[in-house]
Design a protein around this motif. Structure first.
Motif, PDB file in Angstrom:
ATOM      1  N   TYR A 182       0.843  -1.195   0.000  1.00  0.00           N
ATOM      2  CA  TYR A 182       0.000   0.000   0.000  1.00  0.00           C
ATOM      3  C   TYR A 182       0.879   1.246   0.000  1.00  0.00           C
ATOM      4  CZ  TYR A 182      -3.910  -3.072   1.085  1.00  0.00           C
ATOM      5  OH  TYR A 182      -4.860  -4.060   1.032  1.00  0.00           O
ATOM      6  N   PHE A 184       1.448   4.742   1.358  1.00  0.00           N
ATOM      7  CA  PHE A 184       1.149   5.725   2.401  1.00  0.00           C
ATOM      8  C   PHE A 184       2.088   6.930   2.313  1.00  0.00           C
ATOM      9  CE2 PHE A 184      -0.490   2.133   5.379  1.00  0.00           C
ATOM     10  CZ  PHE A 184      -1.663   2.070   4.646  1.00  0.00           C
ATOM     11  N   LEU A 187       1.117  10.513   3.508  1.00  0.00           N
ATOM     12  CA  LEU A 187       0.860  10.785   4.924  1.00  0.00           C
ATOM     13  C   LEU A 187       1.980  11.589   5.590  1.00  0.00           C
ATOM     14  CD1 LEU A 187      -0.526   7.325   6.108  1.00  0.00           C
ATOM     15  CD2 LEU A 187      -1.809   9.355   5.427  1.00  0.00           C
ATOM     16  N   GLU A 199      -1.409   5.150  12.722  1.00  0.00           N
ATOM     17  CA  GLU A 199      -2.851   5.027  12.914  1.00  0.00           C
ATOM     18  C   GLU A 199      -3.522   6.400  12.942  1.00  0.00           C
ATOM     19  OE1 GLU A 199      -5.793   3.846  16.544  1.00  0.00           O
ATOM     20  OE2 GLU A 199      -4.072   2.526  16.224  1.00  0.00           O
ATOM     21  N   LEU A 202      -3.690   7.815   9.429  1.00  0.00           N
ATOM     22  CA  LEU A 202      -4.656   7.094   8.592  1.00  0.00           C
ATOM     23  C   LEU A 202      -6.086   7.506   8.928  1.00  0.00           C
ATOM     24  CD1 LEU A 202      -3.131   3.493   8.519  1.00  0.00           C
ATOM     25  CD2 LEU A 202      -3.272   5.106   6.618  1.00  0.00           C
ATOM     26  N   THR A 209      -7.468   7.174   3.069  1.00  0.00           N
ATOM     27  CA  THR A 209      -7.188   5.820   3.545  1.00  0.00           C
ATOM     28  C   THR A 209      -8.130   4.808   2.908  1.00  0.00           C
ATOM     29  OG1 THR A 209      -6.363   6.623   5.675  1.00  0.00           O
ATOM     30  CG2 THR A 209      -7.083   4.331   5.580  1.00  0.00           C
ATOM     31  N   ASN A 212      -7.365   4.191  -0.632  1.00  0.00           N
ATOM     32  CA  ASN A 212      -6.172   3.364  -0.779  1.00  0.00           C
ATOM     33  C   ASN A 212      -6.519   1.887  -0.654  1.00  0.00           C
ATOM     34  OD1 ASN A 212      -3.443   2.615  -0.892  1.00  0.00           O
ATOM     35  ND2 ASN A 212      -2.806   4.327   0.368  1.00  0.00           N
ATOM     36  N   TYR A 314       3.786  -1.648   3.217  1.00  0.00           N
ATOM     37  CA  TYR A 314       3.421  -0.303   2.782  1.00  0.00           C
ATOM     38  C   TYR A 314       4.687   0.508   2.588  1.00  0.00           C
ATOM     39  CZ  TYR A 314       3.961   0.555   7.828  1.00  0.00           C
ATOM     40  OH  TYR A 314       4.438   0.602   9.111  1.00  0.00           O
TER      41      TYR A 314
END
Length: 342
Positions: A182, A184, A187, A199, A202, A209, A212, A314
């Motif tokens: 994934y 990320f 972020l 967390e 996300l 999120t 994704n 990820y």
């Protein structure tokens, strides 16, 4: 008066919906005709070149003459793409009906970025066309998925779904539920980071999120409490897949995958099945997200687990993923999976 007003509001909504649907149908119809035109032009150019022994120099002249009459859409570059479109799908009867369902811009991206020469390029094109239709990918989203090598991420996913969910084995939505990795990177995570930090980000960016993870996901909660044997346990993220009708448990790990993670996830899924499932729902599914994973360790860790679990990694930086061609399944295995996306 109130009744008339409510009736009118409902009537207005109905008319607006009809207008929007008609516009959407008209756009689809125009796109279909345009792709058919470009397909036929590509076909005609190839057939004429073969018959008259013309080289590609003729395409420049054809472009100049067509644009003098029709202004736009017939540059030399575009005419070469029309040839490429026809060549790519002329022998693929299964794909020909799908070709007109995506835009010309989508086709250009796919034609440009799916040529690896590893014998799986036709399957790559098929995947991105089907996913563009199925997931309604915009041109920008398609470009992102191509750059992130979504085909490889899908083909390389590691789950035990075939063994634990035999009734859903031929379900295309289940096939798309877990990726191998994934992205990320948006972020803005700075390493090293804590699992709670991941967390938090996300959940703060929940719309991104869910996108994704894929279509049909809804957010249920974070740190969802489960009481098991008098002890409290907390699920990092709990999602719900509306089409598969099941809970999806997300466990976040800041480090590499460890085999013991599957035991904990197995317990969470058993508890959800017993405590929270209602009639008509399917078994909950778990996804363990780690910073990295050893594929062989994952394979062995999932081998005898009786609950449906997928393990994925990820990325947190905007660098392109490593070349994964050598790890891809066989043509036959990918083709079988691809049929589930129809």
């Amino acid at each position: 008066m109130t009744k008339i007003s409510n009736d009118y509001k409902n009537f207005l909504i109905e008319i607006k919906q009809n207008i929007l649907q008609a516009r959407n149908n008209a756009l689809k119809s125009v796109n279909k005709e345009l792709i058919h035109l470009y397909w036929n032009i590509g076909k005609s150019i190839i057939e004429k070149q073969e018959k008259a022994k013309w080289g590609d120099d003729i395409i420049g002249k054809l472009s100049k003459d067509l644009e003098a009459e029709f202004r736009r859409g017939f540059s030399k570059r575009n005419l070469l793409y029309m040839k490429k479109l026809y060549i790519s799908y002329k022998d693929n009867l299964k794909m020909q009906p799908l070709v007109a369902q995506i835009s010309w811009s989508h086709h250009i991206f796919i034609l440009d970025k799916t040529n690896y020469g590893d014998g799986k390029d036709d399957l790559r094109k098929e995947f991105y066309i089907k996913m563009s239709i199925r997931e309604r990918w915009s041109k920008r989203e398609l470009e992102k998925q191509l750059n992130f090598k979504a085909f490889e991420k899908w083909a390389l996913r590691q789950t035990n779904f075939d063994e634990t969910l035999p009734d859903l084995k031929n379900n295309g939505d289940l096939s798309l539920l877990v990726k191998d990795s994934y992205d990320f990177s948006l972020l803005s995570l700075e390493e090293p980071f804590l699992e709670k930090t991941l967390e938090d980000l996300l959940v703060t960016s929940i719309e991104k999120t869910l996108k994704n993870f894929g279509t049909y996901f809804s957010f249920v909660g974070r740190q969802v409490k489960l009481e098991i044997g008098g002890e409290d346990f907390y699920i990092d993220l709990l999602l719900y897949h509306r089409k598969l009708k099941c809970f999806v448990v997300i466990e976040l790990k800041a480090g590499n995958f460890k085999s013991e993670y599957t035991g904990k996830m197995n317990m969470y899924l058993s508890a959800l099945e017993k405590q929270d499932m209602i009639e008509g729902e399917n078994l909950p599914i778990g996804i363990i997200l780690c910073k990295d994973k050893n594929r062989l360790i994952v394979e062995y860790a999932l081998k005898d687990v009786n609950k449906p679990i997928g393990v994925a990694s990820y990325i947190t930086k905007e660098d392109l993923p490593e070349d994964l061609k050598g790890l891809l399944p066989t043509l036959e295995e990918i083709e079988r999976e691809m049929n589930l996306l129809d």
